[in-house]
Design a protein around this motif. Structure first.
Motif, mmCIF file in Angstrom:
data_model
loop_
_atom_site.group_PDB
_atom_site.id
_atom_site.type_symbol
_atom_site.label_atom_id
_atom_site.label_comp_id
_atom_site.label_asym_id
_atom_site.label_seq_id
_atom_site.Cartn_x
_atom_site.Cartn_y
_atom_site.Cartn_z
ATOM 1 N N PRO A 119 44.898 33.732 33.034
ATOM 2 C CA PRO A 119 46.348 32.880 33.386
ATOM 3 C C PRO A 119 46.952 34.133 32.943
ATOM 4 O O PRO A 119 46.116 34.852 33.046
ATOM 5 C CB PRO A 119 45.661 31.984 31.832
ATOM 6 C CG PRO A 119 44.381 32.392 31.470
ATOM 7 C CD PRO A 119 43.786 32.443 32.622
ATOM 8 N N LYS A 120 47.961 33.838 33.226
ATOM 9 C CA LYS A 120 48.962 35.411 32.984
ATOM 10 C C LYS A 120 49.035 35.266 31.397
ATOM 11 O O LYS A 120 48.840 35.535 30.173
ATOM 12 C CB LYS A 120 50.689 34.606 32.900
ATOM 13 C CG LYS A 120 51.919 36.119 33.005
ATOM 14 C CD LYS A 120 53.381 35.185 34.123
ATOM 15 C CE LYS A 120 54.142 36.605 33.887
ATOM 16 N NZ LYS A 120 53.254 37.290 34.333
ATOM 17 N N GLY A 121 48.705 36.671 31.497
ATOM 18 C CA GLY A 121 47.815 38.079 30.251
ATOM 19 C C GLY A 121 47.123 37.600 29.487
ATOM 20 O O GLY A 121 46.819 37.652 28.167
ATOM 21 N N GLY A 122 45.685 36.635 30.198
ATOM 22 C CA GLY A 122 45.057 36.576 29.766
ATOM 23 C C GLY A 122 43.992 38.112 29.975
ATOM 24 O O GLY A 122 43.798 38.753 30.578
ATOM 25 N N THR A 123 42.286 37.581 30.076
ATOM 26 C CA THR A 123 41.574 38.523 29.758
ATOM 27 C C THR A 123 40.130 38.108 30.651
ATOM 28 O O THR A 123 39.869 36.353 30.344
ATOM 29 C CB THR A 123 41.271 37.947 28.174
ATOM 30 O OG1 THR A 123 42.342 39.013 27.752
ATOM 31 C CG2 THR A 123 40.164 38.973 28.081
ATOM 32 N N VAL A 124 39.813 38.937 31.208
ATOM 33 C CA VAL A 124 38.381 38.232 32.084
ATOM 34 C C VAL A 124 37.029 39.423 31.790
ATOM 35 O O VAL A 124 37.346 40.561 31.417
ATOM 36 C CB VAL A 124 38.904 38.387 33.507
ATOM 37 C CG1 VAL A 124 38.776 39.860 33.501
ATOM 38 C CG2 VAL A 124 37.976 37.803 34.011
ATOM 39 N N VAL A 125 36.224 38.579 31.156
ATOM 40 C CA VAL A 125 34.961 39.640 31.485
ATOM 41 C C VAL A 125 34.644 39.600 32.557
ATOM 42 O O VAL A 125 34.316 39.002 33.359
ATOM 43 C CB VAL A 125 34.344 39.087 30.170
ATOM 44 C CG1 VAL A 125 33.085 39.640 29.897
ATOM 45 C CG2 VAL A 125 34.010 39.892 28.885
ATOM 46 N N VAL A 126 33.892 41.277 32.801
ATOM 47 C CA VAL A 126 33.433 41.473 34.213
ATOM 48 C C VAL A 126 31.777 41.363 34.209
ATOM 49 O O VAL A 126 31.777 43.192 33.587
ATOM 50 C CB VAL A 126 34.117 42.572 35.180
ATOM 51 C CG1 VAL A 126 33.094 42.961 36.381
ATOM 52 C CG2 VAL A 126 36.033 42.125 35.768
ATOM 53 N N LEU A 127 30.813 40.508 34.605
ATOM 54 C CA LEU A 127 28.728 41.876 34.270
ATOM 55 C C LEU A 127 29.020 41.963 35.231
ATOM 56 O O LEU A 127 28.490 42.094 35.948
ATOM 57 C CB LEU A 127 29.007 40.254 34.377
ATOM 58 C CG LEU A 127 29.000 39.627 32.845
ATOM 59 C CD1 LEU A 127 28.238 38.044 32.855
ATOM 60 C CD2 LEU A 127 28.990 39.857 31.296
ATOM 61 N N GLY A 128 28.642 43.368 35.674
ATOM 62 C CA GLY A 128 28.562 43.688 36.581
ATOM 63 C C GLY A 128 29.581 44.978 36.642
ATOM 64 O O GLY A 128 30.531 44.109 37.119
ATOM 65 N N LEU A 129 29.061 45.875 36.525
ATOM 66 C CA LEU A 129 29.798 47.597 37.824
ATOM 67 C C LEU A 129 29.167 47.846 38.653
ATOM 68 O O LEU A 129 29.769 49.433 38.709
ATOM 69 C CB LEU A 129 30.138 48.358 36.102
ATOM 70 C CG LEU A 129 31.180 47.678 35.014
ATOM 71 C CD1 LEU A 129 31.072 48.971 34.452
ATOM 72 C CD2 LEU A 129 32.294 47.664 35.552
ATOM 73 N N GLY A 130 28.890 47.168 39.363
ATOM 74 C CA GLY A 130 28.349 48.133 40.731
ATOM 75 C C GLY A 130 29.859 48.063 41.538
ATOM 76 O O GLY A 130 31.227 47.275 41.446
ATOM 77 N N PRO A 131 30.135 48.075 42.578
ATOM 78 C CA PRO A 131 31.190 48.147 43.507
ATOM 79 C C PRO A 131 32.327 47.036 42.808
ATOM 80 O O PRO A 131 32.929 46.786 43.099
ATOM 81 C CB PRO A 131 30.268 48.376 44.696
ATOM 82 C CG PRO A 131 29.613 49.062 44.536
ATOM 83 C CD PRO A 131 28.901 48.652 43.196
ATOM 84 N N ILE A 132 31.101 45.811 43.465
ATOM 85 C CA ILE A 132 31.375 44.247 43.109
ATOM 86 C C ILE A 132 32.661 44.133 41.369
ATOM 87 O O ILE A 132 33.838 43.265 41.718
ATOM 88 C CB ILE A 132 31.291 43.180 43.590
ATOM 89 C CG1 ILE A 132 30.205 43.458 44.789
ATOM 90 C CG2 ILE A 132 31.854 42.246 43.491
ATOM 91 C CD1 ILE A 132 31.280 43.537 45.979
ATOM 92 N N GLY A 133 31.617 44.713 40.608
ATOM 93 C CA GLY A 133 32.162 43.840 39.538
ATOM 94 C C GLY A 133 33.388 45.534 39.615
ATOM 95 O O GLY A 133 34.465 45.342 38.236
#
Ligand SMILES: NC(=O)c1ccc[n+]([C@@H]2O[C@H](COP(=O)([O-])OP(=O)(O)OC[C@H]3O[C@@H](n4cnc5c(N)ncnc54)[C@H](O)[C@@H]3O)[C@@H](O)[C@H]2O)c1
Ligand SMILES: [Zn+2]
Ligand SMILES: [Zn+2]
Length: 396
Positions: free
Chosen positions: A177-191
């Motif tokens: 959502p606008k102004g929302g928060t996302v957690v990204v699991l994995g910091l390979g190229p895709i993350g």
């Protein structure tokens, strides 16, 4: 020509193979100028061996110059600069009309019950020779190409083949959502790229990995990061503390089935991989090689009513899903191979002038094709700071 071929588990070699030729009126031949190694290639290297044959040409992230086209192709001509999407799609079936190019009904591999054929991606996806080679035959070339302008270096555009549309779709599907928060699991190229795109869209991003240089790279672009080596046990509590006690609106799983922390599945997978291929392929298709650690984490972290977006690749059906939690928390779950050309028009403007997503600095290694065996090994072992490898066949 020279090509990167699969020979066995953790065994890829650069071999001399016949040059590809036009076989169908809809084909084109592309001289490859840049071709990447992908996290998905590691599944072939490590896990999906039973679906590979020695000599299969790997690779699905290629770009180059059109050499020759079949009689049914007039959308591109020799000399055009093109990026080739990782999936082969016709552009005019029911699924393509819906923008679901990775489900193309013309190229679906019905024999294996899978979606659109993919370059260099095992019998499961049509056993089509891949793009880690000097030349690539592109079936359904009338649609299966992205024309890019001459001038800027390849690395402005080469990620349109996979990383950019995959990350873009991961963020779209995450429905932050606008102004929302996302957690990204994995910091390979895709993350990593998903984090960049989500921030470009104005979201707050908290990213998780356990490889120091991957964490450092995201941090250097201003992303909040959590090191799984420190937060292996308290990750959910830590994330809740950072998100007002509620959890993030969305979670992107950019890890996939080789997740760190899935010991039982790892053992099962090693046992399967010791069976002869003719026995292990059916076992794997039925039971799979589930290593759902990252997916379970995503479901646990996301706030009630939030969305989990899966871009990591999973295979199999052995592990149970936490249905009670998913139902009780009222979670949306979206997933799938990226529909590459669905997102091209959104992404291209970000690649032409300024470089807000940092694609030109994205690769950590630029190598000739002949370096592929070492590059695969280092990428798989996450050594030598390997995050993204771009190979240049011309210098092979
Ligand atoms: N959906 C698509 O169309 C599509 C396209 C390309 C790639 N993929 C998939 O996306 C996934 C990621 O691709 P990539 O190229 O970035 O691969 P990668 O292997 O480089 O990255 C995976 C990262 O996850 C980290 N990781 C491992 N276990 C973890 C855990 N438990 N928690 C948090 N992080 C963990 C690893 O350290 C690594 O940095 C793969 O499964 C790949 O197959 C999907
Ligand atoms: Zn890829
Ligand atoms: Zn189609």
């Amino acid at each position: 020509m020279k090509a990167v071929t699969w020979q066995g588990r953790r065994d890829v070699r650069v071999e001399t193979v016949p040059d590809p030729a036009i076989q169908q009126p809809g084909d084109a031949i592309v001289r490859v100028t840049s071709t990447n190694i992908c996290g998905s290639d590691l599944h072939l290297y490590e896990t999906l061996g039973p679906f590979m044959a020695p000599g299969d040409i790997l690779g699905h992230e290629a770009m180059g110059v059109v050499e020759e086209v079949g009689s049914a192709v007039d959308a591109i001509k020799p000399g055009d600069r093109v990026v080739i999407p990782f999936q082969i799609s016709c552009g005019h079936c029911f699924m393509c009309d819906e923008g679901l190019y990775s489900q193309c009904e013309t190229t679906q591999v019905t024999q294996m019950g899978t979606g659109a054929a993919l370059f260099g991606y095992s019998k499961l996806y049509g056993e089509v020779p891949g793009g880690q080679a000097e030349y690539l035959r592109v079936p359904h070339a009338q649609f299966t190409h992205i024309k890019v302008p001459d001038g800027p270096p390849d690395e402005r555009f080469v990620y349109l083949s996979d990383v950019l549309p995959t990350a873009w779709q991961a963020v779209e599907y995450a429905a932050i959502p606008k102004g929302g928060t996302v957690v990204v699991l994995g910091l390979g190229p895709i993350g990593d790229m998903s984090s960049r795109i989500a921030r470009h869209h104005g979201a707050r991003v908290i990213a998780v990995d356990l490889v120091p240089e991957r964490l450092a790279r995201a941090r250097s672009r201003g992303t909040e990061v959590l090191d799984l080596r420190e937060h292996g046990h308290d990750l959910p509590d830590t994330v809740r503390d950072l998100t007002g006690g509620r959890g993030p609106d969305s979670v992107i799983d950019a890890v996939g089935m080789e997740a760190h922390g899935s010991p039982v599945a790892k053992l099962a997978h090693q046992m399967v991989s010791m069976l002869p291929d003719r026995l292990s392929a059916p076992v794997m298709q039925r039971l799979g090689v589930d290593q759902l650690k990252a997916l379970y984490t995503a479901i646990e972290l996301v706030r009630r009513g939030g969305t989990v977006s899966l871009s990591g690749v999973y295979g199999g059906a052995a592990d149970p899903m936490p249905m009670m939690t998913m139902f009780d928390k009222q979670i949306q779950l979206r997933m799938g191979q990226a529909n590459v050309k669905r997102w091209t028009d959104d992404i291209l403007p970000l690649l032409i002038d300024a470089d807000p997503l940092g694609v030109e600095e994205f690769a950590t290694h630029r190598l000739p094709l002949s370096a592929a065996p070492e590059a695969y090994e280092k990428f798989q072992k996450k050594q030598d700071g390997t995050i993204k490898v771009v190979m240049h066949p011309a210098t092979a």
